[in-house]
Motif scaffolding. Structure first.
Motif, short mmCIF file in Angstrom:
data_model
loop_
_atom_site.label_atom_id
_atom_site.label_comp_id
_atom_site.label_asym_id
_atom_site.label_seq_id
_atom_site.Cartn_x
_atom_site.Cartn_y
_atom_site.Cartn_z
N THR A 37 57.18 -4.58 47.43
CA THR A 37 57.02 -3.09 47.08
C THR A 37 58.39 -2.53 47.43
O THR A 37 59.24 -2.94 48.17
N PRO A 38 58.42 -1.37 46.55
CA PRO A 38 59.79 -0.71 46.85
C PRO A 38 60.18 0.02 48.35
O PRO A 38 59.18 0.43 48.69
N PRO A 39 61.27 0.28 48.84
CA PRO A 39 61.55 0.78 50.16
C PRO A 39 61.00 2.24 49.91
O PRO A 39 61.28 2.97 49.00
N ALA A 40 60.76 3.03 51.04
CA ALA A 40 60.07 4.13 51.03
C ALA A 40 61.25 5.13 51.19
O ALA A 40 62.36 4.71 51.62
N ALA A 41 61.30 6.20 50.50
CA ALA A 41 62.52 7.19 50.59
C ALA A 41 62.50 7.85 51.70
O ALA A 41 61.47 8.25 52.42
N VAL A 42 63.67 8.28 52.35
CA VAL A 42 64.00 8.61 53.59
C VAL A 42 64.59 10.18 53.31
O VAL A 42 65.74 10.06 52.63
N PRO A 43 64.03 11.19 53.57
CA PRO A 43 64.66 12.50 53.37
C PRO A 43 65.78 12.72 54.20
O PRO A 43 65.51 12.80 55.44
N LEU A 44 66.80 13.34 53.82
CA LEU A 44 67.72 13.67 54.54
C LEU A 44 68.28 15.04 54.33
O LEU A 44 68.90 15.44 53.37
N ASP A 45 67.57 16.07 55.11
CA ASP A 45 67.65 17.24 54.93
C ASP A 45 68.03 17.93 56.19
O ASP A 45 69.34 17.73 56.61
N GLY A 46 67.34 18.90 56.74
CA GLY A 46 67.83 19.85 57.68
C GLY A 46 68.38 19.08 58.90
O GLY A 46 69.41 19.62 59.37
N GLY A 47 67.78 18.03 59.41
CA GLY A 47 68.14 17.39 60.62
C GLY A 47 69.71 16.88 60.60
O GLY A 47 70.55 17.00 61.42
N ALA A 48 69.92 16.01 59.63
CA ALA A 48 71.06 15.37 59.46
C ALA A 48 72.26 16.35 59.08
O ALA A 48 73.46 16.29 59.58
N SER A 49 72.05 17.32 58.28
CA SER A 49 72.95 18.30 58.18
C SER A 49 73.34 19.38 59.15
O SER A 49 74.56 19.53 59.11
N LEU A 51 73.42 18.25 62.20
CA LEU A 51 74.23 17.42 63.30
C LEU A 51 75.33 17.36 62.79
O LEU A 51 76.32 17.35 63.60
N LEU A 52 75.65 17.01 61.30
CA LEU A 52 76.95 16.82 60.78
C LEU A 52 77.67 18.28 60.90
O LEU A 52 78.98 18.22 61.25
N ALA A 53 77.03 19.36 60.63
CA ALA A 53 77.86 20.73 60.75
C ALA A 53 78.07 20.94 62.32
O ALA A 53 79.20 21.57 62.72
N SER A 54 77.51 20.70 63.27
CA SER A 54 77.84 20.82 64.73
C SER A 54 78.67 19.81 65.05
O SER A 54 79.67 20.11 65.85
N GLY A 55 78.86 18.64 64.55
CA GLY A 55 80.03 17.42 64.76
C GLY A 55 81.27 18.27 64.16
O GLY A 55 82.44 18.06 64.97
N VAL A 56 81.31 18.97 62.94
CA VAL A 56 82.40 19.45 62.37
C VAL A 56 82.89 20.65 63.30
O VAL A 56 84.08 20.74 63.49
N ALA A 57 82.06 21.32 63.64
CA ALA A 57 82.40 22.66 64.49
C ALA A 57 82.90 22.26 65.80
O ALA A 57 83.88 22.54 66.39
N PHE A 58 82.44 21.11 66.49
CA PHE A 58 82.81 20.75 67.63
C PHE A 58 84.24 20.09 67.47
O PHE A 58 85.30 20.26 68.54
N GLY A 59 84.62 19.22 66.45
CA GLY A 59 85.91 18.62 66.14
C GLY A 59 86.99 19.90 65.95
O GLY A 59 88.03 19.79 66.38
N LEU A 60 86.57 20.99 65.36
CA LEU A 60 87.45 22.01 65.07
C LEU A 60 87.53 22.94 66.50
O LEU A 60 88.79 23.00 66.67
N LYS A 61 86.78 22.91 67.28
CA LYS A 61 86.97 23.54 68.64
C LYS A 61 87.84 22.81 69.29
O LYS A 61 88.88 23.22 70.06
N LYS A 62 87.74 21.47 69.49
CA LYS A 62 88.68 20.55 70.09
C LYS A 62 90.03 20.70 69.54
O LYS A 62 91.02 20.49 70.39
N LEU A 63 90.14 20.71 68.21
CA LEU A 63 91.59 20.88 67.83
C LEU A 63 92.25 22.09 67.95
O LEU A 63 93.47 22.21 68.39
#
Length: 71
Positions: A37-49, A51-63
């Motif tokens: 059977t084909p693998p189930a699709a995993v939605p990458l929507d609100g949570g992952a984006s 998390l990525l945006a907060s990581g970028v913001a934290f990196g910019l703050k550190k710089l």
């Protein structure tokens, strides 16, 4: 004197091991999709984006903080 400190450590390790092994062995063995059977699709929507945006913001703050500390 060393035997008195070794005994509680061994007892706690034994209790911890027994408490973690019992739930692991209680899992049913008939889970998962059928072969072929084909693998189930995993939605990458609100949570992952967010998390990525907060990581970028934290990196910019550190710089920015590092640049201010040099001046």
């Amino acid at each position: 004197m060393k035997n008195y400190t070794l005994l509680p450590a061994l007892a706690s390790a034994l209790v911890l091991g027994l408490l973690t092994m019992a739930p692991a062995q209680a899992q049913p063995g008939t889970g998962g999709p059928a072969p072929g059977t084909p693998p189930a699709a995993v939605p990458l929507d609100g949570g992952a984006s967010l998390l990525l945006a907060s990581g970028v913001a934290f990196g910019l703050k550190k710089l920015r903080d590092r640049r201010r500390a040099r001046q």
